[in-house]
Design an enzyme around this catalytic site. Structure first.
Site, PDB file in Angstrom:
ATOM      1  N   HIS A  68       0.671  -1.546   0.013  1.00  0.00           N
ATOM      2  CA  HIS A  68       0.129   0.036   0.354  1.00  0.00           C
ATOM      3  C   HIS A  68       0.670   1.359  -0.374  1.00  0.00           C
ATOM      4  O   HIS A  68       1.030   1.915  -0.775  1.00  0.00           O
ATOM      5  CB  HIS A  68      -1.314   0.283   1.153  1.00  0.00           C
ATOM      6  CG  HIS A  68      -1.591   1.008   1.574  1.00  0.00           C
ATOM      7  ND1 HIS A  68      -3.325   0.928   1.184  1.00  0.00           N
ATOM      8  CD2 HIS A  68      -1.150   2.667   1.698  1.00  0.00           C
ATOM      9  CE1 HIS A  68      -3.745   2.344   0.554  1.00  0.00           C
ATOM     10  NE2 HIS A  68      -2.845   3.027   1.584  1.00  0.00           N
ATOM     11  N   GLU A  69       2.109   1.235   0.648  1.00  0.00           N
ATOM     12  CA  GLU A  69       2.890   2.627   1.069  1.00  0.00           C
ATOM     13  C   GLU A  69       3.717   2.874  -0.333  1.00  0.00           C
ATOM     14  O   GLU A  69       4.263   3.431  -0.596  1.00  0.00           O
ATOM     15  CB  GLU A  69       3.626   2.651   2.568  1.00  0.00           C
ATOM     16  CG  GLU A  69       2.416   2.939   3.504  1.00  0.00           C
ATOM     17  CD  GLU A  69       1.693   3.410   3.694  1.00  0.00           C
ATOM     18  OE1 GLU A  69       2.091   4.771   2.925  1.00  0.00           O
ATOM     19  OE2 GLU A  69       0.604   3.676   4.641  1.00  0.00           O
ATOM     20  N   HIS A  75       1.444   4.366  -2.628  1.00  0.00           N
ATOM     21  CA  HIS A  75       1.539   6.473  -2.529  1.00  0.00           C
ATOM     22  C   HIS A  75       2.857   6.566  -2.839  1.00  0.00           C
ATOM     23  O   HIS A  75       3.358   7.693  -3.172  1.00  0.00           O
ATOM     24  CB  HIS A  75       1.517   6.368  -1.217  1.00  0.00           C
ATOM     25  CG  HIS A  75       0.406   6.266  -0.575  1.00  0.00           C
ATOM     26  ND1 HIS A  75      -0.392   6.569  -1.537  1.00  0.00           N
ATOM     27  CD2 HIS A  75      -0.233   5.548   0.076  1.00  0.00           C
ATOM     28  CE1 HIS A  75      -2.083   6.861  -0.652  1.00  0.00           C
ATOM     29  NE2 HIS A  75      -1.972   5.734   0.956  1.00  0.00           N
ATOM     30  N   HIS A 117       3.336   6.494  -6.412  1.00  0.00           N
ATOM     31  CA  HIS A 117       2.732   7.590  -7.484  1.00  0.00           C
ATOM     32  C   HIS A 117       3.680   9.284  -7.434  1.00  0.00           C
ATOM     33  O   HIS A 117       3.591   9.904  -8.317  1.00  0.00           O
ATOM     34  CB  HIS A 117       1.381   8.167  -6.270  1.00  0.00           C
ATOM     35  CG  HIS A 117       0.087   8.740  -7.385  1.00  0.00           C
ATOM     36  ND1 HIS A 117      -0.470   9.526  -6.585  1.00  0.00           N
ATOM     37  CD2 HIS A 117      -0.248   9.493  -8.595  1.00  0.00           C
ATOM     38  CE1 HIS A 117      -1.621   9.360  -7.256  1.00  0.00           C
ATOM     39  NE2 HIS A 117      -0.914  10.002  -8.454  1.00  0.00           N
TER      40      HIS A 117
HETATM   41 ZN   LIG Z   1      -2.781   4.977   1.947  1.00  0.00          ZN
END
Ligand SMILES: [Zn+2]
Length: 689
Positions: A471-472, A475, A478
């Site tokens: 998940h991290e 980010h 991105h």
């Molecule tokens: Zn998040």
């Protein structure tokens, strides 16, 4: 001190080998003074309202301050020793004041508007136009365009809103703290795991009372509702929890903690705020900066999903009630039986050992597996790199193109430490932009709180921790795989709030792919990959009661959106006498399968929307899940989670775009249509695959 202050060294990577707490005050003081002087100069009449002279100069001129303060904030989070906490807290009010000044500086607003109205605007790049538009939008939402005589009222509304929001949360906390259930007969605690009993024992000792003390705080309330065999105890706790901060006399409440009048006033103020800014209702204000366009669009989306999920929720509740009756003897199923019976059902049907799973996720395999996913998906290379770091545990990596060109770099700080803030998060150290001497490459921090290796064996992670890491990293990608050349919309900058979780949740999907898991697991002792039987159990548990959980989230989301759509403006209930509870009852009749008792006062403790920033925004959770699942489905449709063509398009249309164009356009460019909830429903076991 300023001359050789390492916080002011912006030549390349942050100098974590040299930066000390005593550098903070002189560096930040200097940068703030420079920032104010710059703003004065750029807002002077003599400064032309052009990109180069004004907007670009402002962004470039304040970048160093943002980076330096970012390093200070980062060190405060990962190395929270007294000296760093003091250094951070000493400058925090100064920094906040500076940002408030910027947000209220109408000379900046005038310059941005002049730039927008100038012939130059049409010749700017899409990124630069977007930055100018965003700035103007934010000033407008802050009331900058109101007639002078209306500004004091607008300011007063903003202040009252923020005071009432704070009071709303305080009331919940006060009510939560006021209640205690003291149990002196241990037989009443049958079913509770030792950790819950021990914690209750400790709480009682701390309070100076005999026995076990239970409270309405989650770590105490949650396990009790889940495990306590004693039904009366569960019922009492449930009622105390459900009537917090309400008008109902529950034996411990105080009238001044009643959030009812606060909700009413908050809605009135939001209606007035919306009307002053020229919107029909507060839902429109909230959506103005989000990916979703209109309240009707959001409601259609939520209702469509509710219609599809409800049959599965009904099946879930029927299964639960049947189990409660047959196996637990609970013939008249009550809401305070739900968590308890669910836990028992879960154990009976889908149980597996988290500990057993954990033995397969060994750190070197997981990290290598993560990098393989990144490399296969986005045609890049991830390599170990060198940099000054803040702790010996920290690793540093670089992402390169196949030709060996640097794309970006990131730090990975995986293990928990006493001085590190909890949870997991991604942060940026530097953003991509075009500088005078070429492209400045982005740098990110990835921080987690996993257990470090012990006894000479590699660290092992739970499956949830692996999901967190992915998940991290989403980010992080991105930020790192951005193609932007302007700070204001590069990477995660300027991305709408309801779209920001798309890349992170997208990456989580790979933690459920059988082939990926085969490549990234190796039992800590035997070296064997994850067995299929264990994987199948994990998958079944993942979708346990997903129908019920989905309609519950949809109930909250529809309630929130309708509340701010129907009770804060022109399309309000014409008779004007619909209450918050009336509305919630309507929503429940539409979507819920588990209807709480009449005295349940859920809205009075719905702090996301009344005490936090989620008003008319609670749907964002589901919205982002739908987007990420739908993006992932594009790979499934291609028959390969690493399909290179789809991967390139995902990178090109979504991941690398940052905030340069609206997220809905990104999505449509990638998917060729509007978002659909079908993939999420299917991934949650709610549509035949
Ligand atoms: Zn998040």
């Amino acid at each position: 001190m300023t001359a050789n202050n390492p916080l002011l060294d912006f030549t390349d990577l942050p100098r974590f080998d040299l930066i000390q707490p005593e550098h903070v005050k002189p560096a930040i003081t200097q940068l703030l003074a420079d920032g104010r002087a710059l703003v004065d100069r750029l807002t002077a009449d003599s400064t032309p309202a052009t990109w180069a002279d004004f907007a670009g100069a402002l962004s470039d001129g304040l970048e160093g301050f943002g980076r330096a303060w970012g390093v200070v904030g980062h060190l405060h989070s990962v190395n929270d020793v007294p000296a760093w906490r003091e250094a951070y807290n000493e400058m925090l009010p100064e920094v906040s004041r500076f940002y408030t000044e910027l947000g209220q500086n109408l000379k900046l607003f005038d310059k941005y508007r002049a730039l927008k109205q100038s012939p130059e605007y049409a010749t700017l790049s899409a990124e630069r136009r977007k930055i100018v538009d965003n700035e103007i939008r934010d000033f407008r939402l802050g009331g900058a365009e109101l007639p002078e005589d209306q500004k004091p009222r607008f300011q007063a509304i903003m202040e009252e809103l923020s005071q009432l929001s704070a009071k709303f949360s305080e009331n919940i906390l006060d009510a939560t703290n006021a209640f205690a259930e003291i149990v002196t007969d241990e037989t009443l605690l049958a079913g509770l795991p030792d950790y819950a009993k021990d914690a209750a024992r400790e709480a009682a000792e701390k309070a100076g009372v005999e026995g076990w003390k239970f409270t309405l705080h989650a770590p105490s309330y949650g396990p009790l509702m889940q495990y306590a065999d004693n039904r009366e105890l569960r019922a009492r706790m449930y009622r105390a929890y459900a009537t917090r901060a309400a008008e109902i006399d529950n034996g411990y409440s105080k009238p001044e903690w009643d959030n009812g009048p606060i909700m009413k006033r908050l809605l009135e103020l939001k209606a007035e705020d919306a009307a002053m800014l020229g919107f029909n209702n507060f839902a429109e204000v909230s959506l103005y900066t989000k990916m979703a366009d209109t309240p009707a669009q959001v409601l259609d989306f939520l209702r469509d999903m509710a219609k599809k999920a409800k049959p599965f929720a009904e099946k879930d509740i029927a299964e639960l009630k049947a189990f409660a009756k047959d196996e637990l003897g609970l013939t008249d199923f009550q809401p305070w039986d739900a968590a308890y019976a669910s836990e028992k059902l879960m154990q009976a049907r889908y149980a597996f050992s988290e500990q057993e799973v954990k033995q397969y996720f060994t750190e070197p395999k997981v990290i290598a597996g993560l990098f393989t996913v990144i490399e296969s998906l986005f045609t890049v290379k991830v390599k170990e790199d060198k940099a000054p770091v803040w702790h010996e545990d920290v690793r540093f990596y670089r992402i390169e193109t196949p030709a060996g060109d640097l794309v970006g770099q990131f730090y990975m700080d995986l293990y928990a430490r006493e001085t590190k803030r909890g949870g997991a998060w991604m942060d940026e150290a530097r953003s991509r932009k075009r500088a005078a001497d070429g492209i400045q490459k982005p740098i990110a921090y990835l921080n987690c709180n996993f257990a470090r290796p012990v006894g000479g064996k590699p660290a092992t992670f739970t499956h949830d921790e692996v999901i967190t890491l992915f998940h991290e990293t989403g980010h992080g990608l991105h930020h790192l795989l951005a193609r932007g050349e302007e700070l204001g919309v590069s990477g995660i900058h300027g991305v709408e709030w309801d779209a920001v979780e798309l890349p992170s949740q997208f990456m989580e999907n790979y933690c459920w792919e059988w082939d990926v898991l085969q490549g990234m697991t190796a039992h800590v002792d035997s070296g064997e990959p994850l067995p299929r039987a264990l994987y199948d159990k994990m998958l079944a548990a993942k979708n346990f009661q997903s129908g019920m959980m989905t309609v519950r989230q949809l109930e909250f989301s529809i309630f929130d959106m309708r509340l701010h759509y129907e009770l804060t403006g022109k399309n309000s209930d014409p008779a004007g006498n619909k209450t918050v509870m009336d509305l919630l009852d309507e929503v429940r009749r539409e979507v819920a399968v588990l209807i709480p008792p009449e005295w349940h006062r859920f809205p009075n403790s719905f702090s996301h929307i009344f005490g936090g920033g989620y008003a008319a925004g609670y749907y964002s959770y589901k919205w982002a899940e739908v987007l990420s699942a739908d993006c992932y489905a594009a790979f499934e449709e291609a028959g390969d989670p690493f399909d290179p063509v789809v991967g390139r398009r995902f990178l090109e249309e979504i991941l690398s775009r940052g905030g340069e164009r609206p997220a809905l356009e990104n999505f449509k460019a990638f998917r060729g249509r509007e978002p659909s909830p079908d993939a999420l429903l299917r991934h949650s076991g709610m549509i035949a695959a």
